[in-house]
Design a protein around this motif. Structure first.
Motif, PDB file in Angstrom:
ATOM      1  N   GLY A 111      28.062  59.026  27.559  1.00  0.00           N
ATOM      2  CA  GLY A 111      28.888  59.802  28.564  1.00  0.00           C
ATOM      3  C   GLY A 111      28.914  58.826  29.894  1.00  0.00           C
ATOM      4  O   GLY A 111      29.769  59.590  30.979  1.00  0.00           O
ATOM      5  N   THR A 112      28.841  57.597  30.069  1.00  0.00           N
ATOM      6  CA  THR A 112      28.830  56.871  31.145  1.00  0.00           C
ATOM      7  C   THR A 112      29.797  55.797  30.720  1.00  0.00           C
ATOM      8  O   THR A 112      29.953  55.320  29.821  1.00  0.00           O
ATOM      9  N   CYS A 113      30.349  55.092  32.202  1.00  0.00           N
ATOM     10  CA  CYS A 113      31.247  53.652  31.761  1.00  0.00           C
ATOM     11  C   CYS A 113      30.759  52.936  33.092  1.00  0.00           C
ATOM     12  O   CYS A 113      30.104  53.313  33.894  1.00  0.00           O
ATOM     13  N   GLU A 114      31.083  51.596  32.795  1.00  0.00           N
ATOM     14  CA  GLU A 114      31.154  50.657  33.765  1.00  0.00           C
ATOM     15  C   GLU A 114      32.147  49.667  33.776  1.00  0.00           C
ATOM     16  O   GLU A 114      32.826  49.556  32.681  1.00  0.00           O
ATOM     17  N   ILE A 115      32.647  49.289  34.962  1.00  0.00           N
ATOM     18  CA  ILE A 115      33.663  48.119  34.974  1.00  0.00           C
ATOM     19  C   ILE A 115      33.221  46.794  34.855  1.00  0.00           C
ATOM     20  O   ILE A 115      32.304  46.302  35.175  1.00  0.00           O
ATOM     21  N   VAL A 116      33.794  46.188  33.436  1.00  0.00           N
ATOM     22  CA  VAL A 116      33.544  44.798  33.174  1.00  0.00           C
ATOM     23  C   VAL A 116      34.282  43.880  33.959  1.00  0.00           C
ATOM     24  O   VAL A 116      33.646  42.822  34.345  1.00  0.00           O
ATOM     25  N   THR A 117      35.606  44.008  33.924  1.00  0.00           N
ATOM     26  CA  THR A 117      36.468  42.849  34.441  1.00  0.00           C
ATOM     27  C   THR A 117      37.253  43.698  35.573  1.00  0.00           C
ATOM     28  O   THR A 117      37.543  44.749  35.240  1.00  0.00           O
ATOM     29  N   LEU A 118      37.623  42.874  36.647  1.00  0.00           N
ATOM     30  CA  LEU A 118      38.665  43.460  37.583  1.00  0.00           C
ATOM     31  C   LEU A 118      39.316  42.376  37.999  1.00  0.00           C
ATOM     32  O   LEU A 118      38.830  41.412  38.604  1.00  0.00           O
ATOM     33  N   SER A 152      48.206  39.822  43.933  1.00  0.00           N
ATOM     34  CA  SER A 152      49.058  40.268  45.113  1.00  0.00           C
ATOM     35  C   SER A 152      50.069  39.157  45.462  1.00  0.00           C
ATOM     36  O   SER A 152      50.372  38.895  46.379  1.00  0.00           O
ATOM     37  N   SER A 153      50.444  38.504  44.354  1.00  0.00           N
ATOM     38  CA  SER A 153      51.384  37.497  44.768  1.00  0.00           C
ATOM     39  C   SER A 153      52.774  38.009  45.080  1.00  0.00           C
ATOM     40  O   SER A 153      53.723  37.100  45.743  1.00  0.00           O
ATOM     41  N   GLN A 154      53.228  39.282  44.885  1.00  0.00           N
ATOM     42  CA  GLN A 154      54.439  39.827  45.048  1.00  0.00           C
ATOM     43  C   GLN A 154      54.172  40.594  46.603  1.00  0.00           C
ATOM     44  O   GLN A 154      53.285  41.074  46.600  1.00  0.00           O
ATOM     45  N   PRO A 155      55.079  40.485  47.345  1.00  0.00           N
ATOM     46  CA  PRO A 155      55.104  41.019  48.715  1.00  0.00           C
ATOM     47  C   PRO A 155      55.145  42.647  48.425  1.00  0.00           C
ATOM     48  O   PRO A 155      55.873  43.271  47.640  1.00  0.00           O
ATOM     49  N   ARG A 156      54.330  43.449  49.161  1.00  0.00           N
ATOM     50  CA  ARG A 156      54.108  44.749  49.198  1.00  0.00           C
ATOM     51  C   ARG A 156      53.904  45.279  47.864  1.00  0.00           C
ATOM     52  O   ARG A 156      54.068  46.443  47.707  1.00  0.00           O
ATOM     53  N   ARG A 157      53.455  44.529  47.078  1.00  0.00           N
ATOM     54  CA  ARG A 157      53.084  45.167  45.701  1.00  0.00           C
ATOM     55  C   ARG A 157      51.539  44.406  45.173  1.00  0.00           C
ATOM     56  O   ARG A 157      51.582  43.226  45.323  1.00  0.00           O
ATOM     57  N   THR A 158      50.673  45.104  44.578  1.00  0.00           N
ATOM     58  CA  THR A 158      49.517  44.795  43.948  1.00  0.00           C
ATOM     59  C   THR A 158      49.290  45.000  42.649  1.00  0.00           C
ATOM     60  O   THR A 158      49.362  46.232  42.713  1.00  0.00           O
ATOM     61  N   ILE A 159      49.247  44.065  41.718  1.00  0.00           N
ATOM     62  CA  ILE A 159      48.870  44.661  40.294  1.00  0.00           C
ATOM     63  C   ILE A 159      47.560  44.472  39.980  1.00  0.00           C
ATOM     64  O   ILE A 159      46.888  43.284  40.272  1.00  0.00           O
ATOM     65  N   ALA A 160      46.670  45.769  39.698  1.00  0.00           N
ATOM     66  CA  ALA A 160      45.231  45.356  39.445  1.00  0.00           C
ATOM     67  C   ALA A 160      45.072  45.777  37.952  1.00  0.00           C
ATOM     68  O   ALA A 160      45.636  46.718  37.318  1.00  0.00           O
ATOM     69  N   ARG A 161      44.385  44.957  37.137  1.00  0.00           N
ATOM     70  CA  ARG A 161      43.850  45.450  36.079  1.00  0.00           C
ATOM     71  C   ARG A 161      42.689  45.451  35.933  1.00  0.00           C
ATOM     72  O   ARG A 161      41.640  44.412  36.404  1.00  0.00           O
ATOM     73  N   GLN A 162      41.814  46.359  35.122  1.00  0.00           N
ATOM     74  CA  GLN A 162      40.449  46.525  34.877  1.00  0.00           C
ATOM     75  C   GLN A 162      40.115  46.847  33.581  1.00  0.00           C
ATOM     76  O   GLN A 162      40.885  47.380  32.944  1.00  0.00           O
ATOM     77  N   THR A 163      39.019  46.115  33.224  1.00  0.00           N
ATOM     78  CA  THR A 163      38.593  46.649  32.033  1.00  0.00           C
ATOM     79  C   THR A 163      37.309  47.113  32.089  1.00  0.00           C
ATOM     80  O   THR A 163      36.362  46.778  32.839  1.00  0.00           O
ATOM     81  N   ALA A 164      36.909  48.447  31.310  1.00  0.00           N
ATOM     82  CA  ALA A 164      35.588  49.236  31.377  1.00  0.00           C
ATOM     83  C   ALA A 164      35.085  49.215  30.144  1.00  0.00           C
ATOM     84  O   ALA A 164      35.854  49.246  29.045  1.00  0.00           O
ATOM     85  N   ARG A 165      33.962  49.463  29.957  1.00  0.00           N
ATOM     86  CA  ARG A 165      33.051  49.505  28.991  1.00  0.00           C
ATOM     87  C   ARG A 165      32.603  50.981  29.050  1.00  0.00           C
ATOM     88  O   ARG A 165      31.754  51.403  29.899  1.00  0.00           O
ATOM     89  N   CYS A 166      32.708  51.730  27.986  1.00  0.00           N
ATOM     90  CA  CYS A 166      32.305  53.188  27.981  1.00  0.00           C
ATOM     91  C   CYS A 166      31.284  53.642  26.749  1.00  0.00           C
ATOM     92  O   CYS A 166      31.654  53.129  25.545  1.00  0.00           O
ATOM     93  N   ALA A 167      30.461  54.421  26.985  1.00  0.00           N
ATOM     94  CA  ALA A 167      29.605  55.130  25.948  1.00  0.00           C
ATOM     95  C   ALA A 167      29.834  56.580  25.883  1.00  0.00           C
ATOM     96  O   ALA A 167      29.175  57.346  26.395  1.00  0.00           O
ATOM     97  N   CYS A 168      30.995  56.668  25.016  1.00  0.00           N
ATOM     98  CA  CYS A 168      31.361  58.391  25.221  1.00  0.00           C
ATOM     99  C   CYS A 168      30.867  59.231  24.272  1.00  0.00           C
ATOM    100  O   CYS A 168      30.455  58.648  23.241  1.00  0.00           O
ATOM    101  N   LYS A 169      30.636  60.531  24.648  1.00  0.00           N
ATOM    102  CA  LYS A 169      30.001  61.394  23.596  1.00  0.00           C
ATOM    103  C   LYS A 169      31.055  61.723  22.401  1.00  0.00           C
ATOM    104  O   LYS A 169      32.614  61.504  22.626  1.00  0.00           O
TER     105      LYS A 169
END
Length: 132
Positions: free
Chosen positions: A43-50, A54-71
């Protein structure tokens, strides 16, 4: 049998070293700790990569990968802007705002094509999230 007795008579024959039961208990506990540390609690998760772009003005693109052990009956999702295990039906129906993906002071709206959601802050700033 004869080979065993011959080996026992040899002076250079190596025997298993005698270790106390405490030693073997420590070895076993260490092995279990190593195995446990590599796994997440149910039932918990952790962020693996983030990754932030921010190369474009007034815009930030964020990508994250999480690892979860869900029930059972859960799947990886987002709650309060953090990875979390959520009900699988929410993802199946694409009713993203039912996960409560935004922070407390933000409003959640589905994108028109249900490919994701937006979180609108009180100041008007909008964060858009699309599911893969």
């Amino acid at each position: 049998m004869a080979s065993v007795s011959r080996l026992a008579r040899r002076k250079d024959a190596s025997r298993w070293p005698r270790m106390s039961s405490t030693f073997w208990a420590v070895v076993l506990l260490t092995a279990l700790l190593v195995l446990y540390c590599g796994q997440l609690a149910a039932g918990t998760c952790e962020i693996v990569t983030l990754d932030r772009d921010s190369s474009q003005p007034r815009r930030t693109i964020a990508r994250q990968t999480a690892r979860c052990a869900c029930k059972k009956g859960q799947i990886a999702g987002t709650t309060r802007a953090r990875p979390a295990c959520v009900d699988a039906g929410i993802v199946r129906k694409k009713q993203w705002c039912e996960m409560v993906p935004c922070l407390e002071d933000e409003g959640c709206d589905l994108l028109v094509n249900k490919s994701g959601w937006t979180c609108t802050q009180p100041g008007g700033r909008v964060k858009t999230t699309t599911a893969l």
